[in-house]
Design an enzyme around this catalytic site. Sequence first.
Site, PDB file in Angstrom:
ATOM      1  N   LYS A 202       0.861  -1.193   0.000  1.00 12.22           N
ATOM      2  CA  LYS A 202       0.000   0.000   0.000  1.00 12.22           C
ATOM      3  C   LYS A 202       0.892   1.236   0.000  1.00 12.22           C
ATOM      4  O   LYS A 202       1.861   1.319   0.762  1.00 12.22           O
ATOM      5  CB  LYS A 202      -0.875  -0.045   1.254  1.00 12.22           C
ATOM      6  CG  LYS A 202      -1.601   1.239   1.567  1.00 12.22           C
ATOM      7  CD  LYS A 202      -2.676   0.955   2.585  1.00 12.22           C
ATOM      8  CE  LYS A 202      -2.934   2.119   3.498  1.00 12.22           C
ATOM      9  NZ  LYS A 202      -4.052   1.887   4.396  1.00 12.22           N
TER      10      LYS A 202
HETATM   11  C1  R5P Z   1      -2.403   4.212   7.806  1.00 14.44           C
HETATM   12  O1  R5P Z   1      -1.526   4.361   8.560  1.00 14.44           O
HETATM   13  C2  R5P Z   1      -3.778   4.229   8.252  1.00 14.44           C
HETATM   14  O2  R5P Z   1      -3.804   3.326   9.245  1.00 14.44           O
HETATM   15  C3  R5P Z   1      -4.792   3.944   7.158  1.00 14.44           C
HETATM   16  O3  R5P Z   1      -5.025   2.564   6.979  1.00 14.44           O
HETATM   17  C4  R5P Z   1      -4.414   4.521   5.841  1.00 14.44           C
HETATM   18  O4  R5P Z   1      -3.818   5.758   5.982  1.00 14.44           O
HETATM   19  C5  R5P Z   1      -5.586   4.596   4.876  1.00 14.44           C
HETATM   20  O5  R5P Z   1      -6.503   5.462   5.310  1.00 14.44           O
HETATM   21  P1  R5P Z   1      -6.712   6.883   4.629  1.00 14.44           P
HETATM   22  O6  R5P Z   1      -7.375   6.597   3.302  1.00 14.44           O
HETATM   23  O7  R5P Z   1      -7.586   7.624   5.572  1.00 14.44           O
HETATM   24  O8  R5P Z   1      -5.377   7.512   4.410  1.00 14.44           O
END
Ligand code: R5P
Length: 298
Positions: A202
Amino acid sequence: MPEVDIQKEKEFFLDIPQKNETFFLKGSNNHDWGFKNRLARIFNPVSGKTVMLAFDHGYFQGPTTGLERIDVTIEPLVPHADALMLTRGILRSLISPAVKNSVVMRASGGPSILKELSNEQIAVDMEDAVRMNVSAVAVQVFIGGEFESQSVLNMTKLVDAGNRYGIPVLGVTAVGKDLVRDAKYMRLATRICAELGAAFVKTYYVEKEFETVTASCPVPVVIAGGKKLPELDALKMARNAIDQGALGVDMGRNIFQSESPVSMIHAVRKVVHENMSPQHAHEFYLDLMNEEKKRKQR
Ligand code: R5P
């Protein structure tokens, strides 16, 4: 004892060669059956993509806006996500075991927003992940961060443990506040995760050369949503990322902080799984939101 099979005529379909299909996901063909089965529960085998709903933010920043009451705000979104990204505490306390979604469980943690965030440790035993029937575990990797090596080692330990049970590891590239968020950095971080065993990675979308990030990462890349954007911009970002090789989104705030979260997750699905343009997906979002408002007024 079953009855004896006395049928004389048997059909062996001798003219039909047995199928020998390769697995649909990039770089994932050489894993074992259970491992691939879990990946196929996260990534839709028809579109080859995924819409993961991320609501694990509380693991370092407590009750994030929109996540104060996960039972109230996230529960309506659950049926529309392919995978839920969350912590084991929320999984056990608030998510029904009857859900059909796959689960990607956060497996690293330690420091809060009050401390150095890269100082994470492994925070879940793989046996507990198996007990909760997760489809993958996620670990933050802080390339360039103060505790870079420790976080990479967290990932490689989870990869070894996951391989024993057929559990894929999602490497999450964490961008510290002092690091430049560009394609050069994302190429470095995603590639290190893949080289050291992450089954998928990711990362954040970057405006320039994102296609070089996905091209140089040998396993699937999904993008985080990042901070809340206007809905059309978030849909444009998802479209661009998919067009440039991402195989899905792991989106949190741009869904659960939207004015109409259920409408937004539907619109994101249209972009990711049905190749819809961001403009059409945004119209779809507005229509759903207006219908929702009318329903509430009745
Ligand atoms: C990452 O550290 C967070 O835990 C989230 O899983 C990630 O950032 C995705 O969420 P968002 O779309 O709010 O950035």
